[in-house]
Scaffold this active site. Structure first.
Site, PDB file in Angstrom:
ATOM      1  N   CYS A   2      26.920  88.934   9.476  1.00 22.43           N
ATOM      2  CA  CYS A   2      26.671  89.056  10.906  1.00 22.43           C
ATOM      3  C   CYS A   2      27.762  88.291  11.646  1.00 22.43           C
ATOM      4  CB  CYS A   2      25.327  88.518  11.372  1.00 22.43           C
ATOM      5  SG  CYS A   2      23.922  89.368  10.675  1.00 22.43           S
ATOM      6  N   ARG A  28      31.935  91.301   9.047  1.00 18.02           N
ATOM      7  CA  ARG A  28      30.776  90.468   8.731  1.00 18.02           C
ATOM      8  C   ARG A  28      29.467  91.249   8.774  1.00 18.02           C
ATOM      9  NH1 ARG A  28      32.367  85.103   9.196  1.00 18.02           N
ATOM     10  NH2 ARG A  28      30.204  84.476   9.201  1.00 18.02           N
ATOM     11  N   TRP A  74      24.438  92.636   9.934  1.00 16.18           N
ATOM     12  CA  TRP A  74      24.217  92.983   8.534  1.00 16.18           C
ATOM     13  C   TRP A  74      22.748  92.653   8.300  1.00 16.18           C
ATOM     14  CZ3 TRP A  74      22.723  90.529   3.944  1.00 16.18           C
ATOM     15  CH2 TRP A  74      22.983  91.246   2.771  1.00 16.18           C
ATOM     16  N   ASN A 100      23.039  84.455  13.441  1.00 14.16           N
ATOM     17  CA  ASN A 100      23.558  84.742  12.098  1.00 14.16           C
ATOM     18  C   ASN A 100      22.845  83.796  11.153  1.00 14.16           C
ATOM     19  OD1 ASN A 100      25.140  85.094   9.797  1.00 14.16           O
ATOM     20  ND2 ASN A 100      26.804  83.823  10.558  1.00 14.16           N
ATOM     21  N   GLY A 101      22.255  84.341  10.086  1.00 11.14           N
ATOM     22  CA  GLY A 101      21.536  83.479   9.141  1.00 11.14           C
ATOM     23  C   GLY A 101      20.081  83.902   9.040  1.00 11.14           C
ATOM     24  N   GLU A 469      36.607  92.316 -12.643  1.00  9.27           N
ATOM     25  CA  GLU A 469      37.041  92.419 -11.250  1.00  9.27           C
ATOM     26  C   GLU A 469      37.369  93.879 -10.890  1.00  9.27           C
ATOM     27  OE1 GLU A 469      37.093  91.086  -8.529  1.00  9.27           O
ATOM     28  OE2 GLU A 469      38.733  91.990  -7.402  1.00  9.27           O
ATOM     29  N   LYS A 473      35.829  96.083  -7.754  1.00  7.36           N
ATOM     30  CA  LYS A 473      36.644  96.728  -6.726  1.00  7.36           C
ATOM     31  C   LYS A 473      36.304  98.218  -6.625  1.00  7.36           C
ATOM     32  CE  LYS A 473      37.787  94.215  -5.055  1.00  7.36           C
ATOM     33  NZ  LYS A 473      37.811  92.785  -4.941  1.00  7.36           N
ATOM     34  N   GLU A 476      32.586  98.798  -5.270  1.00  2.00           N
ATOM     35  CA  GLU A 476      32.268  98.497  -3.878  1.00  2.00           C
ATOM     36  C   GLU A 476      32.916  99.461  -2.901  1.00  2.00           C
ATOM     37  OE1 GLU A 476      33.516  94.673  -2.281  1.00  2.00           O
ATOM     38  OE2 GLU A 476      35.213  94.621  -3.637  1.00  2.00           O
ATOM     39  N   HIS A 492      29.223  96.876 -29.610  1.00  4.70           N
ATOM     40  CA  HIS A 492      27.919  96.221 -29.743  1.00  4.70           C
ATOM     41  C   HIS A 492      26.906  96.866 -28.805  1.00  4.70           C
ATOM     42  CE1 HIS A 492      29.634  93.205 -32.358  1.00  4.70           C
ATOM     43  NE2 HIS A 492      30.654  93.139 -31.518  1.00  4.70           N
ATOM     44  N   LYS A 586      31.598  90.909   4.621  1.00  3.42           N
ATOM     45  CA  LYS A 586      32.417  89.808   4.110  1.00  3.42           C
ATOM     46  C   LYS A 586      31.779  88.491   4.543  1.00  3.42           C
ATOM     47  CE  LYS A 586      37.332  89.171   3.413  1.00  3.42           C
ATOM     48  NZ  LYS A 586      37.404  89.767   2.073  1.00  3.42           N
TER      49      LYS A 586
HETATM   50  C1  F6R Z   1      34.593  91.551  -3.525  1.00  2.00           C
HETATM   51  C2  F6R Z   1      34.495  90.382  -2.675  1.00  2.00           C
HETATM   52  C3  F6R Z   1      33.395  89.423  -2.917  1.00  2.00           C
HETATM   53  C4  F6R Z   1      33.852  87.985  -2.577  1.00  2.00           C
HETATM   54  C5  F6R Z   1      32.652  87.027  -2.655  1.00  2.00           C
HETATM   55  C6  F6R Z   1      33.079  85.593  -2.425  1.00  2.00           C
HETATM   56  O1  F6R Z   1      35.739  92.292  -3.246  1.00  2.00           O
HETATM   57  O2  F6R Z   1      35.269  90.209  -1.776  1.00  2.00           O
HETATM   58  O3  F6R Z   1      32.906  89.508  -4.206  1.00  2.00           O
HETATM   59  O4  F6R Z   1      34.848  87.614  -3.468  1.00  2.00           O
HETATM   60  O5  F6R Z   1      31.695  87.390  -1.714  1.00  2.00           O
HETATM   61  O6  F6R Z   1      33.617  85.413  -1.148  1.00  2.00           O
HETATM   62  P1  F6R Z   1      34.503  84.163  -0.794  1.00  2.00           P
HETATM   63  O7  F6R Z   1      35.747  84.236  -1.621  1.00  2.00           O
HETATM   64  O8  F6R Z   1      34.771  84.284   0.661  1.00  2.00           O
HETATM   65  O9  F6R Z   1      33.697  82.949  -1.155  1.00  2.00           O
END
Ligand code: F6R
Length: 591
Positions: A2, A28, A74, A100-101, A469, A473, A476, A492, A586
């Site tokens: 948010c 956000r 969000w 937010n929260g 990783e 990617k 998502e 396994h 994010k």
């Molecule tokens: C995936 C992604 C997330 C962040 C995670 C941690 O592409 O961006 O998995 O890596 O939410 O976020 P930070 O690095 O901001 O603590």
């Protein structure tokens, strides 16, 4: 998660300012948005909509208000509806709040408010706030005091902004979610993150947890939420530029940020030698070093476990930040916790820091956002200097984090100079890789596999965390079901998933495990798998070969680059917006 943003000052286009600022906070949260403007006749005009604020024309907000708050959501409590979008108000619409929260005790507070005759229009936890503010305002007759008293009643991690028709002030409170004040020449901005006001000012003041701020646009007062004691604040000039935070010639931030890795590795490596050696000494002398992060940052920590082991022969404990509690028995005042975070605001990482601090252990932060909570609360902090990362999917932050961790591993092995040279070479290799032909090659590969619903990635040693990783990617942004495995684990269990044509990416380097991972890929091929080899050398078992340079210990940094590009094109070709993946946001400020 948010984004909240407010402005008060001399400008008469506060509504437009807030809408424009929210567009910069959209990473956000982007399921709905809303704005409350206090117009010149002192009534509140509220507009809320489902969908993305980037689709809104800010010119629709007329120039007749100098105080406004807004929110991009969000969803946590209650579905994505206009009723649940913020701002929320009291019954007579005189108080508006954006939040937010999470208000953890909202049910109890709501029950009390209902019993006292209040009515609710939404399913959100936030809606208790304007009603509580109304009650406290009746008692104190002062809006700022009402905010302080309400903050004392609510439990949880939050940041909120409130305004009231009878006073020309913007009031904000923070406990656990970020809030930053932008000091403009003609007023004050209060936002969840700096990009919201970056085109108006680069002078900021940070709120800490347990603080509130009141401003009428001319002066500003920070104080303690519990005691009311005034907290003087320093003004800080931040270095990020508007251009860095904008998309420029690119269609999406994700592609822009992938391409920025031409420079960001070099910027991450450009650390002060003395400081890097001091940190290496702190790791050497610590009784237990623990590394934590979430999601992609956690995968950087996993790669670092290999760096520390292979390069420096040093053992570290790695955990997802959300699972760190398990380790609390092993923490001592001589222990060291290394936290890795792009945003510097991730709730689970902050919680891990709290656990470490409760045992008096020291905390080193590796962050991107200067002045973020994690940066400020850590005992030592190293910045990766990647510049603003706006796409939800982390790309340049990951390689910056791994570069810093690899550098520290070299310093620990007393080979800092060699480490720097190796990383600068890797930076230059990445610069060469990111050319239009290479990108086009991956765009074509995406065309070939875009209709597949399952995809697997294997890696071994430091390429294993990169397999995990790669899966994050691809999942998502493209929503393809992707899973990463350690190559040896396949037989396994997971090999049962391989069918004729199932794409499987093998991440390979030129090292002592090359033979093993090639054997694992051959086992998949024997069961019909379509093998995409990301490797410095071609091999007859590859159905597709994506060439990467031989980068020694920096191999994970170069191997992840083609996967980031592939994930981007898989998303675009499947009609997804890579910058705003489904269900995500994010900066995960809730646990
Ligand atoms: C995936 C992604 C997330 C962040 C995670 C941690 O592409 O961006 O998995 O890596 O939410 O976020 P930070 O690095 O901001 O603590």
């Amino acid at each position: 998660m948010c984004g909240i943003f407010g402005y008060v000052g001399e400008r008469k286009d506060a509504g437009r300012l807030v809408v424009d600022g929210l567009k910069c906070l959209e990473y956000r949260g982007y399921d709905s948005w809303g704005v409350a403007c206090k117009e010149e006749d002192d009534h509140l005009v509220i507009e809320k909509k489902i969908g993305k604020i980037s689709d809104v024309k800010s010119s629709a907000f007329l120039e007749k208000c100098s105080i406004a708050v807004g929110h991009t959501r969000w969803a946590t409590h209650g579905g994505v509806t206009e009723e649940n979008a913020h701002p929320h108000t009291n019954e007579d619409g005189s108080i508006a709040v954006v939040h937010n929260g999470i208000v953890e005790n909202y049910q109890e507070l709501r029950d009390g408010l209902l019993a006292r005759g209040h009515t609710f229009l939404s399913e959100t936890d936030t809606e208790v706030l304007p009603h509580l503010l109304e009650e406290e305002l009746k008692k104190t007759n002062d809006f700022a005091s009402a905010v302080r008293l309400v903050s004392q009643k609510i439990v949880g991690r939050y940041a909120f902004l409130a305004l009231h028709t009878d006073s020309n002030v913007l009031v904000a409170a923070r406990n656990g979610s970020p809030l930053i004040v932008g000091v403009g020449s003609d007023g004050y901005f209060i936002a969840s993150d700096i990009p919201a006001f970056l085109d108006s000012t680069r002078t900021v003041q940070y709120l800490d947890d347990g603080e509130m701020v009141v401003t009428d646009g001319h002066s500003i007062l920070f104080s303690d939420l519990a005691t009311g004691e005034e907290h003087p604040k320093r003004e800080i000039e931040i270095t990020w530029s508007v251009e860095q935070a904008e998309k420029g010639e690119y269609q999406h931030y994700m592609l822009k940020e992938i391409m920025e890795q031409k420079d960001t590795i070099v910027r991450a490596v450009n650390q002060d030698d003395k400081e890097t050696r001091t940190i290496a000494e702190a790791i050497r002398s610590a009784r237990g070093t623990f590394l934590v992060g979430c999601g992609t940052a956690h995968k950087a920590c996993m790669a670092a476990e290999y760096f520390f082991s292979v390069i420096a022969g040093h053992h570290v404990n790695v955990s997802s930040a959300g699972e760190f509690k398990l380790y609390h028995h092993f923490l001592k005042p001589e222990s060291l916790l290394i936290v890795v975070s792009q945003s510097g605001e991730t709730a689970d990482v902050l919680e891990a820091m709290k656990i470490a601090k409760s045992k008096r252990a020291k905390v080193l932060a590796i962050v991107n956002v200067e002045g973020s909570t994690i940066d400020r609360e850590a005992d030592y902090s190293l910045l990766i200097n990647a510049g603003p990362e706006r796409a939800v999917a982390s790309t340049k932050a990951l390689t910056g984090q791994m570069a810093v961790l690899l550098l520290i591993a070299h310093a620990l092995a007393r080979k800092l100079h060699d480490g720097k040279t190796q990383l600068l070479e890797a930076g230059s290799m990445i610069n060469d890789m990111l050319n239009p032909r290479y990108v086009e090659r991956l765009e074509k590969l995406a065309e070939k596999i875009k209709h597949r619903e399952d995809l697997y990635i294997i890696g071994k040693s430091w390429n294993y965390p990169m397999a995990l990783e790669s899966a994050i990617k691809i999942q998502e942004v493209s929503n393809i079901h992707a899973e990463g495995f350690a190559g040896g684990e396949l037989k396994h269990g997971p090999i049962a998933l391989i069918e004729e044509g199932t794409p499987c990416i093998a991440l390979i380097g030129k090292d002592e495990v090359t033979g093993d991972i090639l054997s694992n890929a051959t086992e998949i091929k024997a069961r019909g798998g379509f093998i995409i080899g990301v490797s410095p050398e071609n091999n007859p078992i590859f159905d597709e070969w994506i060439k990467v340079p031989d980068a020694a210990a920096a191999q994970p940094l170069v191997n992840i680059i083609p996967i980031q590009i592939l994930a981007y094109y898989l998303a675009v070709q499947r009609g997804k917006d890579p910058d705003m993946p489904r269900n995500l946001a994010k900066s995960v400020t809730v646990k």
